[in-house]
Design a protein around this motif. Structure first.
Motif, PDB file in Angstrom:
ATOM      1  N   GLY A 130       0.795  -1.220   0.000  1.00 60.09           N
ATOM      2  CA  GLY A 130       0.000   0.000   0.000  1.00 60.09           C
ATOM      3  C   GLY A 130       0.826   1.268   0.000  1.00 60.09           C
ATOM      4  O   GLY A 130       0.411   2.287   0.568  1.00 60.09           O
ATOM      5  N   ALA A 131       1.982   1.230  -0.652  1.00 62.33           N
ATOM      6  CA  ALA A 131       2.837   2.418  -0.718  1.00 62.33           C
ATOM      7  C   ALA A 131       2.291   3.413  -1.734  1.00 62.33           C
ATOM      8  O   ALA A 131       1.706   3.033  -2.751  1.00 62.33           O
ATOM      9  N   GLU A 132       2.494   4.680  -1.467  1.00 61.46           N
ATOM     10  CA  GLU A 132       2.033   5.742  -2.353  1.00 61.46           C
ATOM     11  C   GLU A 132       3.082   6.137  -3.382  1.00 61.46           C
ATOM     12  O   GLU A 132       2.751   6.762  -4.393  1.00 61.46           O
ATOM     13  N   ALA A 133       4.346   5.797  -3.102  1.00 65.95           N
ATOM     14  CA  ALA A 133       5.419   6.298  -3.960  1.00 65.95           C
ATOM     15  C   ALA A 133       6.585   5.321  -4.024  1.00 65.95           C
ATOM     16  O   ALA A 133       6.777   4.489  -3.126  1.00 65.95           O
ATOM     17  N   ILE A 134       7.351   5.437  -5.100  1.00 64.66           N
ATOM     18  CA  ILE A 134       8.612   4.721  -5.269  1.00 64.66           C
ATOM     19  C   ILE A 134       9.678   5.777  -5.554  1.00 64.66           C
ATOM     20  O   ILE A 134       9.523   6.584  -6.479  1.00 64.66           O
ATOM     21  N   PHE A 135      10.739   5.792  -4.751  1.00 59.49           N
ATOM     22  CA  PHE A 135      11.836   6.745  -4.953  1.00 59.49           C
ATOM     23  C   PHE A 135      12.989   6.047  -5.674  1.00 59.49           C
ATOM     24  O   PHE A 135      13.413   4.957  -5.286  1.00 59.49           O
ATOM     25  N   ILE A 136      13.503   6.704  -6.694  1.00 63.49           N
ATOM     26  CA  ILE A 136      14.651   6.188  -7.434  1.00 63.49           C
ATOM     27  C   ILE A 136      15.661   7.314  -7.616  1.00 63.49           C
ATOM     28  O   ILE A 136      15.306   8.435  -7.978  1.00 63.49           O
ATOM     29  N   GLY A 137      16.933   7.031  -7.364  1.00 60.01           N
ATOM     30  CA  GLY A 137      17.963   8.069  -7.332  1.00 60.01           C
ATOM     31  C   GLY A 137      18.670   8.317  -8.639  1.00 60.01           C
ATOM     32  O   GLY A 137      19.897   8.437  -8.660  1.00 60.01           O
ATOM     33  N   VAL A 138      17.920   8.398  -9.740  1.00 60.96           N
ATOM     34  CA  VAL A 138      18.554   8.658 -11.034  1.00 60.96           C
ATOM     35  C   VAL A 138      18.749  10.158 -11.242  1.00 60.96           C
ATOM     36  O   VAL A 138      18.004  10.973 -10.713  1.00 60.96           O
ATOM     37  N   SER A 139      19.763  10.494 -12.037  1.00 59.30           N
ATOM     38  CA  SER A 139      20.037  11.892 -12.388  1.00 59.30           C
ATOM     39  C   SER A 139      20.454  11.956 -13.847  1.00 59.30           C
ATOM     40  O   SER A 139      21.138  11.060 -14.345  1.00 59.30           O
ATOM     41  N   LEU A 186      19.274  17.467 -10.707  1.00 62.46           N
ATOM     42  CA  LEU A 186      20.289  18.024  -9.817  1.00 62.46           C
ATOM     43  C   LEU A 186      21.684  17.580 -10.227  1.00 62.46           C
ATOM     44  O   LEU A 186      21.893  16.433 -10.639  1.00 62.46           O
ATOM     45  N   SER A 187      22.649  18.473 -10.072  1.00 62.37           N
ATOM     46  CA  SER A 187      24.047  18.071 -10.237  1.00 62.37           C
ATOM     47  C   SER A 187      24.437  17.234  -9.029  1.00 62.37           C
ATOM     48  O   SER A 187      23.732  17.201  -8.020  1.00 62.37           O
ATOM     49  N   LYS A 188      25.566  16.570  -9.126  1.00 67.08           N
ATOM     50  CA  LYS A 188      26.029  15.769  -7.987  1.00 67.08           C
ATOM     51  C   LYS A 188      26.306  16.660  -6.777  1.00 67.08           C
ATOM     52  O   LYS A 188      25.998  16.287  -5.640  1.00 67.08           O
ATOM     53  N   VAL A 196      34.683   9.234 -10.220  1.00 66.77           N
ATOM     54  CA  VAL A 196      35.028  10.561 -10.728  1.00 66.77           C
ATOM     55  C   VAL A 196      33.865  11.536 -10.528  1.00 66.77           C
ATOM     56  O   VAL A 196      34.062  12.671 -10.082  1.00 66.77           O
ATOM     57  N   LEU A 197      32.655  11.103 -10.824  1.00 67.31           N
ATOM     58  CA  LEU A 197      31.496  11.972 -10.670  1.00 67.31           C
ATOM     59  C   LEU A 197      31.224  12.276  -9.200  1.00 67.31           C
ATOM     60  O   LEU A 197      30.836  13.392  -8.847  1.00 67.31           O
ATOM     61  N   ARG A 198      31.449  11.288  -8.349  1.00 65.41           N
ATOM     62  CA  ARG A 198      31.268  11.503  -6.913  1.00 65.41           C
ATOM     63  C   ARG A 198      32.297  12.510  -6.385  1.00 65.41           C
ATOM     64  O   ARG A 198      31.945  13.451  -5.667  1.00 65.41           O
ATOM     65  N   LEU A 199      33.572  12.305  -6.719  1.00 61.44           N
ATOM     66  CA  LEU A 199      34.624  13.209  -6.263  1.00 61.44           C
ATOM     67  C   LEU A 199      34.396  14.626  -6.768  1.00 61.44           C
ATOM     68  O   LEU A 199      34.594  15.604  -6.032  1.00 61.44           O
ATOM     69  N   LYS A 200      33.983  14.742  -8.003  1.00 61.84           N
ATOM     70  CA  LYS A 200      33.681  16.048  -8.592  1.00 61.84           C
ATOM     71  C   LYS A 200      32.547  16.723  -7.812  1.00 61.84           C
ATOM     72  O   LYS A 200      32.602  17.922  -7.521  1.00 61.84           O
ATOM     73  N   GLY A 201      31.531  15.946  -7.447  1.00 60.32           N
ATOM     74  CA  GLY A 201      30.396  16.490  -6.716  1.00 60.32           C
ATOM     75  C   GLY A 201      30.778  17.013  -5.342  1.00 60.32           C
ATOM     76  O   GLY A 201      30.382  18.118  -4.949  1.00 60.32           O
ATOM     77  N   PHE A 202      31.563  16.232  -4.615  1.00 64.17           N
ATOM     78  CA  PHE A 202      31.988  16.682  -3.283  1.00 64.17           C
ATOM     79  C   PHE A 202      32.880  17.916  -3.388  1.00 64.17           C
ATOM     80  O   PHE A 202      32.768  18.844  -2.579  1.00 64.17           O
TER      81      PHE A 202
END
Length: 220
Positions: free
Chosen positions: A111-120, A164-166, A201-207
């Motif tokens: 009975g969930a109302e939503a599904i969250f997915i972390g795509v960018s 969103l950017s990283k 690389v994308l993670r390091l760039k984001g931080f």
């Protein structure tokens, strides 16, 4: 309390989704997938993250390996980051279609109302199933292909990081106290992150752009 299924890989983006959903008042029901990926580190991270958020249930679903990706076939080397716009060999065929399909069935059951997915679609590797067009198309499937959708109570596919950017993602997650020290992003899955694959690389760039120190260790 309203419920949300969270696709939790153990990485930075999916864990940020945990923080966002919690902040929005959802009871969290994370699911992770053992799709015979080349290492277990992300699943171990997902377990720790689920424990951190003290969730009611964390499911780990086992799927067969269809191959065709550096993330599922150890005969294909994980490449260093190129950023040339081409779809890299780390793309796993139809992965998010499979993950969202299972999440959708689970969401209907609980009975969930939503599904969250972390795509960018901003700082990303160019995977076709991380684009707004894909999320919009899958939402149409949800609306017409489920009992909830037919009854006018369709489950919402929420991709809060899609534009969103990283760096923006990291700043938002830090605001919500997301435990980035528990996350893993490296495709190689060694004790220390490699620092040279697409994800690292994308993670390091984001931080770096966020002006926040990355709490995990790197080889390079």
């Amino acid at each position: 309390m309203k419920k949300a299924v969270i696709l939790l890989s153990g990485g930075l983006d999916s864990t940020t989704c945990m923080g966002i959903a919690q902040n929005e008042g959802y009871e969290l029901y994370p699911i992770s997938f053992d799709y015979k990926q080349r290492h277990r580190k992300e699943l171990e991270a997902a377990k720790k993250i689920a424990e951190y958020y003290n969730v009611k249930e964390h499911r780990i679903i086992s799927l067969d390996n269809v191959g065709g990706s550096a993330l599922t076939d150890k005969n294909i080397d994980v490449p260093e980051y190129k950023g040339d716009g081409e779809i890299p060999v780390t793309y796993v065929p139809a992965r998010n279609i499979l993950f969202l399909s299972y999440a959708l069935g689970y969401a209907e059951v609980i009975g969930a109302e939503a599904i969250f997915i972390g795509v960018s679609s901003v700082d990303y590797s160019g995977y076709p199933d991380c684009r707004p067009e894909f999320i919009e198309a899958f939402q149409k499937v949800v609306d017409v292909g489920t009992a909830a959708g037919v009854k006018g109570k369709s489950i919402k596919i929420i991709a809060p990081l899609i534009n969103l950017s990283k760096a923006e993602t990291i700043k938002l997650g830090t605001k919500y106290g997301v435990p980035y020290h528990l996350t893993t992003s490296c495709y190689n899955g060694k004790e220390k992150a490699c620092g040279v694959c697409d994800s690292c690389v994308l993670r390091l760039k984001g931080f770096a752009e966020a002006g926040i120190e990355d709490p995990i260790e790197y080889e390079k």
